[in-house]
Enzyme design. Structure first.
Site, PDB file in Angstrom:
ATOM      1  NE  ARG A 157      -2.247  -1.115   3.582  1.00 20.80           N
ATOM      2  CZ  ARG A 157      -2.762  -0.895   4.794  1.00 20.80           C
ATOM      3  NH1 ARG A 157      -3.979  -0.393   4.917  1.00 20.80           N
ATOM      4  NH2 ARG A 157      -2.051  -1.153   5.875  1.00 20.80           N
TER       5      ARG A 157
ATOM      6  CE  LYS B 168       7.894 -13.394  14.100  1.00 23.71           C
ATOM      7  NZ  LYS B 168       7.244 -12.739  15.251  1.00 23.71           N
TER       8      LYS B 168
ATOM      9  CG  ASP C  89       4.716 -10.438  16.339  1.00 23.97           C
ATOM     10  OD1 ASP C  89       4.306 -10.876  15.250  1.00 23.97           O
ATOM     11  OD2 ASP C  89       5.775  -9.785  16.445  1.00 23.97           O
TER      12      ASP C  89
END
Length: 307
Positions: free
Chosen positions: A37, A90, A168
């Site tokens: 984007r 990941k 995360d």
């Protein structure tokens, strides 16, 4: 053999820091397009969507998908459907089911799918695995604590549902644990959620193996100062410490192995290997543990978090 024509989707910090240097230094790949984007790469054709990129650049052989996990499935499906090999940053997806669906599609399309776990390629991981295989493990303590403001400043997606929050970074620890230890299952968890966020800021996890090995993992995103990415194993051969995210191995206080970090170059070597072999590498064990934590874990609400 001609280089694998590669495209990257999602040109952000991890791409600039890790993917681009790794690709540039790997003769198996040639970067020929990007889709993002906002981000672009100098000298490389850039598009704002994967659909536009795939339509305009038919020579793409493989695609690395580096956008947040909540948005990865749709892009991966389109790439696989178009007959492209796919590298998944990941975690490989927002849910187990969507990654299983992608794996089935890759098999149908006879292309490779790679669920990458970069921490498994930290320099001391194999040395730690070999050490543990040669002794009896008594217990394991995983300490993965870091400062979210330093590593993920103003990244709202990571706090949204599906962004995993503290998992995360925590999933990096789990990717190591699932590689160097026997199979484990979760027995209990406490997840701490800021009152203004949809994902946890801390997690305390208890695991066991079928043989009774106990593993305790602590993940926390509120640590300032020195960051902690350590796995400590008490064994019959003494205490093993895998520190700095897998960069160093010590036994009984003596440094026994260290080497320069080369995680992403290793990932791209592995990706080239499976593409050439016509196979896939999709290990979902780390993500399965995260899913179990959300399913079994007790929720504790803590003070609001603001960047």
């Amino acid at each position: 053999m001609s280089p694998i024509n590669l495209a990257i989707v999602g040109v952000g910090k991890i791409v600039r820091d890790q993917h681009l240097p790794s690709i540039e230094n790997n003769s198996d790949f040639k970067l020929i397009a990007t889709a993002s984007r906002h981000g672009t790469v100098d000298g490389i054709p850039a598009f704002t969507s994967i659909e536009a990129m795939l339509d305009a650049v038919p020579g793409i052989d493989a695609v690395s998908l580096c956008m947040p996990p909540q948005y990865r499935y749709e892009a991966a499906y389109k790439a696989l459907e178009a007959g492209k090999h796919v590298f998944l940053e990941k975690p490989p997806g927002a849910t187990l089911s969507e990654v299983a669906d992608l794996e089935a599609l890759a098999k149908t399309k006879h292309v490779s799918l790679f669920a990458s776990w970069h921490s498994r390629y930290a320099p001391a991981i194999e040395a730690a695995k070999a050490f543990l295989a040669g002794t009896t493990i008594k217990s394991v303590h995983v300490i993965w604590k870091e400062d979210v403001r330093h590593w993920h400043p103003n990244q709202e997606w990571i706090w949204q549902a599906g962004g995993l929050g503290v998992f995360d970074p925590g999933i990096n620890a789990l990717s190591i644990v699932t590689h160097i230890l026997p199979p484990l299952f979760l027995t209990g968890a406490v997840l701490e959620f800021p009152e203004n966020r949809d994902s946890p800021i801390a997690a305390d996890l208890q695991f066991k193996s079928g043989q009774g090995l106990a593993v305790h993992a602590e993940f926390d995103w509120r640590q300032t100062g020195k960051q902690s990415w350590d796995i400590v194993a008490e064994t019959e051969a003494g205490q093993m410490v895998l520190s700095e995210g897998g960069s160093k191995l010590s036994v009984n206080g003596e440094l026994t192995f260290t080497a320069p970090e080369a995680e992403y170059p290793s990932l791209y070597r592995r990706f080239a290997e499976i593409v050439k072999a016509g196979t896939s590498d999709v290990d979902l064990a780390p993500l399965r543990h995260v899913a179990d934590a959300f399913m079994l874990g007790k929720r504790k609400f803590v003070e609001a978090f603001h960047d």
